[in-house]
Motif scaffolding. Structure first.
Motif, short mmCIF file in Angstrom:
data_model
loop_
_atom_site.label_atom_id
_atom_site.label_comp_id
_atom_site.label_asym_id
_atom_site.label_seq_id
_atom_site.Cartn_x
_atom_site.Cartn_y
_atom_site.Cartn_z
N PHE A 16 0.83 -1.20 0.00
CA PHE A 16 0.00 0.00 0.00
C PHE A 16 0.87 1.25 0.00
O PHE A 16 2.02 1.23 0.43
CB PHE A 16 -0.91 0.03 1.24
CG PHE A 16 -1.74 -1.20 1.41
CD1 PHE A 16 -2.97 -1.31 0.77
CD2 PHE A 16 -1.29 -2.26 2.18
CE1 PHE A 16 -3.73 -2.46 0.91
CE2 PHE A 16 -2.04 -3.41 2.32
CZ PHE A 16 -3.27 -3.51 1.69
N SER A 17 0.29 2.35 -0.48
CA SER A 17 0.89 3.67 -0.37
C SER A 17 0.01 4.49 0.56
O SER A 17 -1.14 4.78 0.23
CB SER A 17 0.99 4.35 -1.74
OG SER A 17 1.85 3.64 -2.60
N LEU A 18 0.54 4.85 1.72
CA LEU A 18 -0.25 5.50 2.75
C LEU A 18 0.20 6.95 2.93
O LEU A 18 1.39 7.24 2.96
CB LEU A 18 -0.11 4.75 4.08
CG LEU A 18 -0.45 3.26 4.07
CD1 LEU A 18 -0.35 2.69 5.49
CD2 LEU A 18 -1.84 3.01 3.50
N CYS A 38 -15.60 3.62 -1.03
CA CYS A 38 -14.15 3.64 -1.25
C CYS A 38 -13.82 3.31 -2.71
O CYS A 38 -12.78 2.70 -2.99
CB CYS A 38 -13.46 2.62 -0.34
SG CYS A 38 -13.76 2.86 1.41
N VAL A 39 -14.65 3.74 -3.63
CA VAL A 39 -14.51 3.31 -5.02
C VAL A 39 -13.23 3.83 -5.67
O VAL A 39 -12.73 3.23 -6.61
CB VAL A 39 -15.73 3.76 -5.86
CG1 VAL A 39 -16.96 3.02 -5.45
CG2 VAL A 39 -15.93 5.27 -5.76
N LYS A 43 -5.80 0.43 -3.83
CA LYS A 43 -5.59 -0.91 -3.29
C LYS A 43 -6.35 -1.04 -1.97
O LYS A 43 -6.48 -0.09 -1.21
CB LYS A 43 -4.10 -1.17 -3.05
CG LYS A 43 -3.26 -1.14 -4.32
CD LYS A 43 -1.79 -1.34 -4.01
CE LYS A 43 -0.94 -1.27 -5.26
NZ LYS A 43 0.51 -1.41 -4.96
N THR A 44 -6.82 -2.26 -1.71
CA THR A 44 -7.51 -2.55 -0.45
C THR A 44 -6.90 -3.77 0.20
O THR A 44 -6.30 -4.62 -0.47
CB THR A 44 -9.01 -2.78 -0.69
OG1 THR A 44 -9.18 -3.89 -1.59
CG2 THR A 44 -9.67 -1.54 -1.28
N PHE A 103 -6.26 7.39 -2.19
CA PHE A 103 -5.12 6.84 -1.49
C PHE A 103 -5.57 5.58 -0.77
O PHE A 103 -6.76 5.32 -0.65
CB PHE A 103 -4.51 7.87 -0.53
CG PHE A 103 -5.52 8.53 0.37
CD1 PHE A 103 -5.82 8.00 1.61
CD2 PHE A 103 -6.17 9.68 -0.03
CE1 PHE A 103 -6.75 8.61 2.44
CE2 PHE A 103 -7.10 10.30 0.79
CZ PHE A 103 -7.39 9.77 2.02
N ASP A 104 -4.60 4.81 -0.30
CA ASP A 104 -4.91 3.51 0.28
C ASP A 104 -5.17 3.57 1.78
O ASP A 104 -5.59 2.58 2.38
CB ASP A 104 -3.76 2.53 0.03
CG ASP A 104 -3.41 2.43 -1.45
OD1 ASP A 104 -4.32 2.64 -2.28
OD2 ASP A 104 -2.24 2.14 -1.76
#
Length: 356
Positions: A16-18, A38-39, A43-44, A103-104
């Motif tokens: 993930f990119s946080l 959260c469409v 990434k989830t 964003f993730d």
């Protein structure tokens, strides 16, 4: 531009990119079950695919302009070369009023809360000191700045700092207090040109999550009065401060606690106006965003409740005279795992969302 961390969670690892925030204490990622709210998430996290995942209990948190319903969870988390085996985080199951969600999730290094990343790293003996330092620099479009032959990328140093490498002056110390899960400093006055403007009971937080200096509504008129003391060419338009194209940008400084910090105003220009890096907000606090932080190497010290700010090194800068701490940090700066500090390279995220 926003700053983020590359983080991996679970077994097997999911990447993930946080977003990075120094004020919020929340560490959260989006669940694969989040659905339509959260469409826009890239990434989830699929918790059912991780053999080490553990759901602890439901929880709620306020973040950005909205809210998140989440499960307080525990799993393996990796970033910057370490593997925290029992890291608690929030797994977002539903969000509301977050208009642009590109964003993730977020990794927060605020002073308190259910999730405390730095304390967990201390407990697992990855670091010995509960502090971190942040270098953003005057980054280019590629996210780096060259000092002679050396290229220094934006980075987060966990558990230590390196004044010799990143600063050109002695750091100034500001006392901080934990209020509403935020790192809060006193902001008694600002200086614009030759004029001092006293602020009534004003507080500020320092956080790279915002590109701008966010100004509470109660203080926006004093800011405008300072800019307009000579020409009267600035006004608020759609929350932003815009001035005539011939506006002469004054010298500016913030007093944080008892220390004064210069701020070089770099306006955005178009054919008819200048947009200053200040934005009106409904928040009670000023927020000194990355337009301020790029000028300073910042050290957040949890145990001593202090924020240290030193001017960042420019080409030809002499560096700080604090040789002991700088040398100690330099000795272990290249040792990523099993040392008293960890360095994490920051990534630049093209996130359209701008905080209030």
């Amino acid at each position: 531009t926003h700053y983020g961390l590359a983080v991996q969670i679970g077994t097997p690892l999911q990447s993930f990119s946080l977003l990075l925030s120094t004020s919020t204490p929340w560490f959260w990622v989006v669940s694969s079950t989040c659905g339509s709210s959260c469409v826009n998430t890239d990434k989830t996290f699929n918790h059912s695919a991780s053999t080490t995942y553990d759901c602890l209990k439901p929880g709620n948190l306020s973040v950005l302009d909205g809210s998140v319903k989440a499960h307080i969870s525990k799993d393996e988390v990796r970033f910057g070369g370490f593997n925290a085996t029992n890291q608690t985080f929030y797994l977002a199951a539903q969000t509301s009023n977050i208009q642009v969600f590109e964003f993730d999730g977020m990794i927060g290094l605020g002073p308190s809360g259910t999730v405390d990343i730095l304390q967990n790293l201390v407990n697992e003996k990855f670091i010995t000191k509960k502090l971190f330092s942040l270098y953003l620099g005057n980054t280019t479009a590629e996210g780096v700045e060259s000092f002679g032959k050396e290229t220094i990328k934006p980075n987060l140093m966990i558990g230590g700092y390196d004044l010799d490498k990143y600063s050109s002056s002695e750091p100034k110390q500001v006392k901080i207090s934990a209020e509403d899960d935020l790192w809060v400093v006193d902001l008694p006055r600002i200086s614009i040109g030759n004029s001092d403007r006293k602020l009534d009971s004003s507080k500020a937080i320092v956080d790279p999550l915002s590109n701008y200096i966010l100004v509470p509504s109660k203080a926006i008129q004093k800011l405008l009065d300072g800019f307009n003391q000579d020409s009267g060419s600035c006004k608020v338009e759609n929350s932003y401060i815009r001035c005539n194209s011939n506006f002469s940008v004054p010298e500016f400084s913030f007093q944080l606690g008892s220390e004064v910090f210069d701020f070089s105003i770099k306006p955005l220009k178009d054919q008819t106006s200048l947009t200053l890096p200040f934005k009106n907000t409904t928040l009670d606090y000023w927020v000194l965003g990355n337009s301020f932080l790029k000028n300073y190497y910042s050290i957040f010290d949890y145990e001593n409740k202090t924020l240290l700010l030193a001017e960042t090194k420019t080409q030809g800068g002499s560096g700080s005279s604090d040789k002991d701490r700088g040398r100690i940090a330099a000795i272990i700066v290249s040792v990523i795992v099993g040392s008293s500090l960890l360095i994490v390279a920051l990534i630049l995220l093209g996130v359209k969302y701008l905080p209030r």
